[in-house]
Design a protein around this motif. Structure first.
Motif, PDB file in Angstrom:
ATOM      1  N   SER A  68      40.286 -18.469 -40.410  1.00 15.87           N
ATOM      2  CA  SER A  68      40.815 -18.662 -39.054  1.00 15.87           C
ATOM      3  C   SER A  68      40.999 -19.931 -38.743  1.00 15.87           C
ATOM      4  CB  SER A  68      39.921 -17.646 -38.292  1.00 15.87           C
ATOM      5  OG  SER A  68      38.708 -18.156 -38.509  1.00 15.87           O
ATOM      6  N   SER A  69      40.213 -20.820 -39.235  1.00 15.99           N
ATOM      7  CA  SER A  69      40.181 -22.323 -38.878  1.00 15.99           C
ATOM      8  C   SER A  69      41.474 -22.940 -38.645  1.00 15.99           C
ATOM      9  CB  SER A  69      38.955 -22.890 -39.773  1.00 15.99           C
ATOM     10  OG  SER A  69      39.302 -23.280 -40.751  1.00 15.99           O
ATOM     11  N   LEU A  70      42.324 -22.461 -39.700  1.00 15.94           N
ATOM     12  CA  LEU A  70      43.486 -23.106 -39.844  1.00 15.94           C
ATOM     13  C   LEU A  70      44.649 -21.881 -39.568  1.00 15.94           C
ATOM     14  CD1 LEU A  70      42.991 -25.550 -42.846  1.00 15.94           C
ATOM     15  CD2 LEU A  70      43.425 -26.203 -40.408  1.00 15.94           C
ATOM     16  N   SER A  71      44.723 -20.926 -39.360  1.00 11.01           N
ATOM     17  CA  SER A  71      45.917 -20.006 -39.387  1.00 11.01           C
ATOM     18  C   SER A  71      45.412 -18.860 -38.430  1.00 11.01           C
ATOM     19  CB  SER A  71      46.106 -19.380 -40.926  1.00 11.01           C
ATOM     20  OG  SER A  71      45.075 -18.604 -41.298  1.00 11.01           O
ATOM     21  N   ASN A  72      46.243 -18.452 -37.715  1.00 10.83           N
ATOM     22  CA  ASN A  72      46.156 -17.447 -36.832  1.00 10.83           C
ATOM     23  C   ASN A  72      46.097 -15.857 -37.512  1.00 10.83           C
ATOM     24  OD1 ASN A  72      46.194 -15.696 -34.772  1.00 10.83           O
ATOM     25  ND2 ASN A  72      48.264 -15.758 -34.034  1.00 10.83           N
ATOM     26  N   ILE A  73      45.007 -15.146 -37.702  1.00 12.51           N
ATOM     27  CA  ILE A  73      44.821 -14.160 -38.342  1.00 12.51           C
ATOM     28  C   ILE A  73      44.787 -12.946 -37.361  1.00 12.51           C
ATOM     29  CG2 ILE A  73      43.684 -15.275 -40.395  1.00 12.51           C
ATOM     30  CD1 ILE A  73      40.968 -14.146 -39.263  1.00 12.51           C
ATOM     31  N   ASP A  74      45.098 -13.163 -36.105  1.00 18.67           N
ATOM     32  CA  ASP A  74      44.992 -12.068 -35.051  1.00 18.67           C
ATOM     33  C   ASP A  74      46.085 -11.005 -35.639  1.00 18.67           C
ATOM     34  OD1 ASP A  74      42.948 -13.185 -33.923  1.00 18.67           O
ATOM     35  OD2 ASP A  74      43.925 -14.053 -32.257  1.00 18.67           O
ATOM     36  N   ARG A  75      47.064 -11.309 -36.039  1.00 22.58           N
ATOM     37  CA  ARG A  75      48.053 -10.394 -36.346  1.00 22.58           C
ATOM     38  C   ARG A  75      47.641  -9.269 -37.301  1.00 22.58           C
ATOM     39  NH1 ARG A  75      51.330 -12.814 -41.053  1.00 22.58           N
ATOM     40  NH2 ARG A  75      52.476 -10.803 -41.016  1.00 22.58           N
ATOM     41  N   PHE A  76      46.542  -9.657 -38.022  1.00 22.66           N
ATOM     42  CA  PHE A  76      46.144  -8.700 -39.209  1.00 22.66           C
ATOM     43  C   PHE A  76      45.108  -7.683 -38.548  1.00 22.66           C
ATOM     44  CE2 PHE A  76      46.812 -12.585 -41.778  1.00 22.66           C
ATOM     45  CZ  PHE A  76      48.126 -11.990 -42.366  1.00 22.66           C
ATOM     46  N   SER A  77      44.854  -7.692 -37.358  1.00 16.43           N
ATOM     47  CA  SER A  77      43.960  -6.782 -36.549  1.00 16.43           C
ATOM     48  C   SER A  77      44.815  -5.392 -36.215  1.00 16.43           C
ATOM     49  CB  SER A  77      43.184  -7.337 -35.235  1.00 16.43           C
ATOM     50  OG  SER A  77      44.300  -7.645 -34.314  1.00 16.43           O
ATOM     51  N   LYS A  78      46.082  -5.649 -36.137  1.00 16.61           N
ATOM     52  CA  LYS A  78      46.965  -4.549 -35.677  1.00 16.61           C
ATOM     53  C   LYS A  78      47.130  -3.416 -36.796  1.00 16.61           C
ATOM     54  CE  LYS A  78      49.789  -7.900 -32.966  1.00 16.61           C
ATOM     55  NZ  LYS A  78      50.934  -8.440 -32.669  1.00 16.61           N
ATOM     56  N   GLN A  79      47.208  -2.256 -36.376  1.00 14.64           N
ATOM     57  CA  GLN A  79      47.110  -1.160 -37.032  1.00 14.64           C
ATOM     58  C   GLN A  79      48.720  -0.704 -37.677  1.00 14.64           C
ATOM     59  OE1 GLN A  79      44.554   0.459 -38.305  1.00 14.64           O
ATOM     60  NE2 GLN A  79      43.130  -0.388 -36.902  1.00 14.64           N
ATOM     61  N   LYS A  80      49.332  -1.565 -38.391  1.00 15.12           N
ATOM     62  CA  LYS A  80      50.682  -1.696 -38.758  1.00 15.12           C
ATOM     63  C   LYS A  80      50.713  -0.705 -39.773  1.00 15.12           C
ATOM     64  CE  LYS A  80      53.715  -4.519 -37.964  1.00 15.12           C
ATOM     65  NZ  LYS A  80      54.719  -5.737 -37.804  1.00 15.12           N
ATOM     66  N   ALA A  81      49.745  -0.095 -40.461  1.00  9.91           N
ATOM     67  CA  ALA A  81      49.827   0.689 -41.619  1.00  9.91           C
ATOM     68  C   ALA A  81      48.692   1.663 -41.566  1.00  9.91           C
ATOM     69  CB  ALA A  81      49.906  -0.106 -43.086  1.00  9.91           C
ATOM     70  N   ASP A  82      49.187   2.773 -42.147  1.00  8.78           N
ATOM     71  CA  ASP A  82      48.322   4.331 -42.109  1.00  8.78           C
ATOM     72  C   ASP A  82      47.247   3.921 -42.802  1.00  8.78           C
ATOM     73  OD1 ASP A  82      49.676   5.611 -40.292  1.00  8.78           O
ATOM     74  OD2 ASP A  82      50.578   6.941 -41.874  1.00  8.78           O
ATOM     75  N   ILE A  83      47.089   2.997 -43.779  1.00  7.56           N
ATOM     76  CA  ILE A  83      46.071   2.703 -44.488  1.00  7.56           C
ATOM     77  C   ILE A  83      44.881   1.777 -43.930  1.00  7.56           C
ATOM     78  CG2 ILE A  83      46.708   0.639 -45.691  1.00  7.56           C
ATOM     79  CD1 ILE A  83      45.628   1.756 -48.365  1.00  7.56           C
ATOM     80  N   TYR A  84      45.298   1.165 -42.955  1.00  5.40           N
ATOM     81  CA  TYR A  84      44.465   0.195 -42.062  1.00  5.40           C
ATOM     82  C   TYR A  84      43.610   0.960 -41.404  1.00  5.40           C
ATOM     83  CZ  TYR A  84      48.054  -3.317 -43.264  1.00  5.40           C
ATOM     84  OH  TYR A  84      48.827  -4.219 -44.021  1.00  5.40           O
ATOM     85  N   LYS A  85      43.961   2.165 -41.067  1.00  8.64           N
ATOM     86  CA  LYS A  85      42.790   2.766 -40.236  1.00  8.64           C
ATOM     87  C   LYS A  85      41.713   3.525 -41.019  1.00  8.64           C
ATOM     88  CE  LYS A  85      46.403   5.720 -39.112  1.00  8.64           C
ATOM     89  NZ  LYS A  85      46.821   6.929 -38.402  1.00  8.64           N
ATOM     90  N   ASP A  86      41.762   3.451 -42.356  1.00 11.38           N
ATOM     91  CA  ASP A  86      40.727   4.098 -43.078  1.00 11.38           C
ATOM     92  C   ASP A  86      39.821   3.177 -43.453  1.00 11.38           C
ATOM     93  OD1 ASP A  86      42.141   6.218 -43.140  1.00 11.38           O
ATOM     94  OD2 ASP A  86      43.210   6.061 -45.047  1.00 11.38           O
ATOM     95  N   ILE A  87      39.808   1.757 -43.037  1.00 14.78           N
ATOM     96  CA  ILE A  87      38.501   0.808 -43.234  1.00 14.78           C
ATOM     97  C   ILE A  87      38.008   0.324 -41.948  1.00 14.78           C
ATOM     98  CG2 ILE A  87      39.384   0.034 -45.653  1.00 14.78           C
ATOM     99  CD1 ILE A  87      40.259  -2.409 -44.294  1.00 14.78           C
ATOM    100  N   ASP A  88      36.625   0.152 -42.080  1.00 16.19           N
ATOM    101  CA  ASP A  88      36.080  -0.604 -40.844  1.00 16.19           C
ATOM    102  C   ASP A  88      36.139  -2.059 -40.991  1.00 16.19           C
ATOM    103  OD1 ASP A  88      34.671  -0.830 -38.807  1.00 16.19           O
ATOM    104  OD2 ASP A  88      32.549  -0.123 -39.539  1.00 16.19           O
ATOM    105  N   HIS A  89      36.906  -2.482 -40.493  1.00 15.70           N
ATOM    106  CA  HIS A  89      37.102  -4.059 -40.426  1.00 15.70           C
ATOM    107  C   HIS A  89      38.075  -4.684 -39.314  1.00 15.70           C
ATOM    108  CE1 HIS A  89      38.295  -8.011 -42.286  1.00 15.70           C
ATOM    109  NE2 HIS A  89      37.067  -7.757 -43.117  1.00 15.70           N
ATOM    110  N   PRO A  90      37.653  -5.935 -38.986  1.00 15.85           N
ATOM    111  CA  PRO A  90      38.502  -6.302 -37.684  1.00 15.85           C
ATOM    112  C   PRO A  90      39.823  -6.757 -37.971  1.00 15.85           C
ATOM    113  CG  PRO A  90      36.807  -7.753 -38.297  1.00 15.85           C
ATOM    114  CD  PRO A  90      36.367  -6.617 -39.176  1.00 15.85           C
TER     115      PRO A  90
END
Length: 351
Positions: A68-90
């Protein structure tokens, strides 16, 4: 907790090298395939994409802090795939991308990474490591996946997570002995890179850059073994003969706030004539299909399964060429930015 295992796979596409001739192809790019060992209990000799199961180190919160110090990782917080809902991670989109990049490095020696000071590129970046350093770190990471971030810190690179695009997601059908939920990513490379398979790798014997239609021809002729997900993805690649068009599509879909990668679960039917893997969108797909849906045995004929809406793979029991064939028919293709398979049974020349 989900009742299946989670994994990530990476489809690498690269501009075709003029001096490489695998045969007459309609495509101007090649895709990386890894051939599994004939000694494997599951899918021996199958050609697959790089990838593997999720490791706890991929969920380490040390990664967001490092990146995060050098790149914008906020886009990876979005639930853009069903599999993303199955893990507890920001940042679930980051987790599975790290898994795909790490597994690709372990299997091929190709490290999708860039220096901490490099600018963004339209292509994915392969970081050049000397053979000695590559082998040293790969051996460490294969024994302990948490060494991946240690390597990145020591050589001062960051995994090129921003260059990976969500492509598809498959939950293995009930016919599979081991059930994996796998997200497939796609990355575009400017050129083909040589791969290095570890000498003690018991799973992979070789790597080949092949055009999609050449792979399919090999499958039909019996020189290449493919699993259903790979067949489906090759059928979807048939929408793009030019790498530039594929890249344009990926960028457009990435920027579509409404698009998300949905989990695909095939339902297996066994009938006297054939085996069918029926996918969502097919008229014979059960409305209540779920992880617990068993293999369905029926005395119906293939004619009984004829319908106006088809999205399936079919393998006949009899005949010399027992291969999966794509059967697709849909007059309501109205989902924007969704890729539909191209029927391949009649040959690529008719696309």
């Amino acid at each position: 907790m989900v009742p299946w295992r989670q994994s990530a796979s990476l489809m690498l596409h690269a501009n075709k090298q003029i001096h490489i001739n695998n045969g007459k192809s309609l495509f101007d790019y090649s895709t990386l395939f890894l051939k599994r060992s004939p000694k494997m209990r599951f899918a021996p000799n199958a050609s697959t994409f790089p990838g593997g199961k999720l490791d706890p180190c991929d969920l380490s919160l040390e990664w967001p802090e490092y990146l995060s110090s050098l790149s914008n990782i906020d886009r990876f917080s979005k639930q853009k795939a069903d599999i993303y809902k199955d893990i507890d991670h920001p940042y679930p989109g980051l987790v599975f991308r790290l898994c795909a990049i790490r597994e690709t490095f372990e299997e091929t020696g190709l490290l999708l990474a860039k220096t901490r000071t490099s600018s963004n590129s339209q292509y994915s970046t392969i970081f050049n490591l000397s053979d000695n350093i590559m082998h040293e770190w790969r051996d460490k990471i294969r024994n302990d996946a948490s060494q991946f971030i240690a390597m990145c810190k020591e050589i001062q690179v960051e995994p090129d997570v921003h260059s990976l695009y969500e492509w598809n997601q498959f939950l293995a059908a009930a016919i599979a002995k081991v059930r994996f939920d796998t997200i497939f990513y796609t990355a575009i490379l400017p050129q083909i890179y040589s791969c290095s398979i570890a000498a003690d790798d018991d799973e992979t014997v070789c790597a080949d850059w092949l055009e999609p239609d050449i792979v399919l021809d090999g499958y039909r002729q019996g020189s290449i073994t493919l699993l259903p997900p790979q067949i489906i993805e090759i059928a979807r690649l048939a929408n793009f003969r030019q790498l530039s068009k594929l890249h344009e599509f990926l960028i457009k879909r990435e920027n579509d706030p409404k698009y998300r990668t949905e989990r695909i679960l095939a339902v297996c039917y066994k009938i006297p004539e054939a085996m069918l893997l029926v996918l969502p969108g097919d008229e014979h797909y059960p409305s209540d299909a779920s992880f617990t849906t068993p293999v369905i045995t029926s005395n119906q004929t293939l004619k009984d399964f004829d319908s106006e809406m088809q999205n399936r793979l079919v393998m006949m029991y009899k005949g010399d060429n027992r291969k999966w064939q794509v059967h697709y028919r849909n007059n309501n293709e109205n989902k924007e930015n969704h890729l539909y398979v191209q029927p391949l049974a009649d040959g690529w020349e008719k696309l």
